[in-house]
Design a protein around this motif. Sequence first.
Motif, PDB file in Angstrom:
ATOM      1  N   ALA A  68      -5.307  31.955  -3.062  1.00  0.00           N
ATOM      2  CA  ALA A  68      -5.461  32.460  -1.947  1.00  0.00           C
ATOM      3  C   ALA A  68      -5.157  34.072  -1.940  1.00  0.00           C
ATOM      4  CB  ALA A  68      -4.725  31.821  -0.961  1.00  0.00           C
ATOM      5  N   ARG A 189      -3.152  32.309   4.923  1.00  0.00           N
ATOM      6  CA  ARG A 189      -4.605  32.150   4.378  1.00  0.00           C
ATOM      7  C   ARG A 189      -4.959  30.936   4.189  1.00  0.00           C
ATOM      8  NH1 ARG A 189      -5.018  37.297   0.243  1.00  0.00           N
ATOM      9  NH2 ARG A 189      -4.364  38.917   1.550  1.00  0.00           N
ATOM     10  N   SER A 192      -5.624  29.391   7.540  1.00  0.00           N
ATOM     11  CA  SER A 192      -6.881  29.910   8.166  1.00  0.00           C
ATOM     12  C   SER A 192      -8.127  29.249   7.629  1.00  0.00           C
ATOM     13  CB  SER A 192      -7.218  31.454   7.820  1.00  0.00           C
ATOM     14  OG  SER A 192      -8.590  31.823   8.085  1.00  0.00           O
TER      15      SER A 192
END
Length: 287
Positions: A68, A189, A192
């Motif tokens: 990520a 991340r 997300s």
Amino acid sequence: MKIEKYKVSDGKDFSLDDFATNDKGGYKNKDEALSDMNKNIEKIESEQDKLYAQNQKSVLLIIQAMDAAGKDGLIKHVMTGLNPQGTQVFSFKQPSAEELDHDFLWRYNKSLPERGRIGIFNRSYYEDVLVVKVHNLIEVNQYPYNKVNDKFWYNRYEHIKNYEKYLYDNGIIPVKIFLNVSKDEQKERFMSRLNDSSKNWKFSIADVKERAYWNEYQKAYQDAISATASEIAPWYIIPADKKWFARLLVSEIFLHILKGMNLEYPQISKEESARLADAKKALEEEK
């Protein structure tokens, strides 16, 4: 922008802790950085055209990072506009049975860029001193001489360093990028990806399992960068908490490398120039 502050060409006193993950290089916002990155991309396209036409050297961009950290996005945004004829991208996953039956550099050597081309390794032979080291994945048939110990890893770093000198001596310029993301940003991340159904496909349960080895990976990166940084194949430690700055910085570094190669379009002989003039005249006189 001073890219030297991100460059490691001598690993003797290198410490990953000395490099911030949230550095923005003095930029105030994303739009300002994006404008400069787009200017760099235009110049990179021009330099690539000369590299391809000259057909003497090639560039190998090596991108390493934790999960990520933005490897795929970096390739997409910074390398956009490059001539596909002169660009080759390889992503290396778990080695096959055939690859395990060869030395650890074999599968990477097959994917080196041809003269005049830009090669991009999305992960690379450094995985063999990172994930392989963290999870102790060396099998007996891959290393039949002695048990895996500190000397084994020292030798493997030396093999990589010598390999990169071999590449450089043969006109393949290594450019080594480490996207340095923080553990907190990686978590953001991951969240997300989990919270956005259109990004669920990017998430893997294995990502969370690997996150549990964060400290071990940081130590492995520290050791690898320290052992393999050199004048001809330096590392660039890229602050990756802000994707837009990481992309801008890599575009600056890549453009700097290409310009440093003193690329020029091939010069033709007087005889060839005269033949071209005759061809032009013939075309102009066509009815």
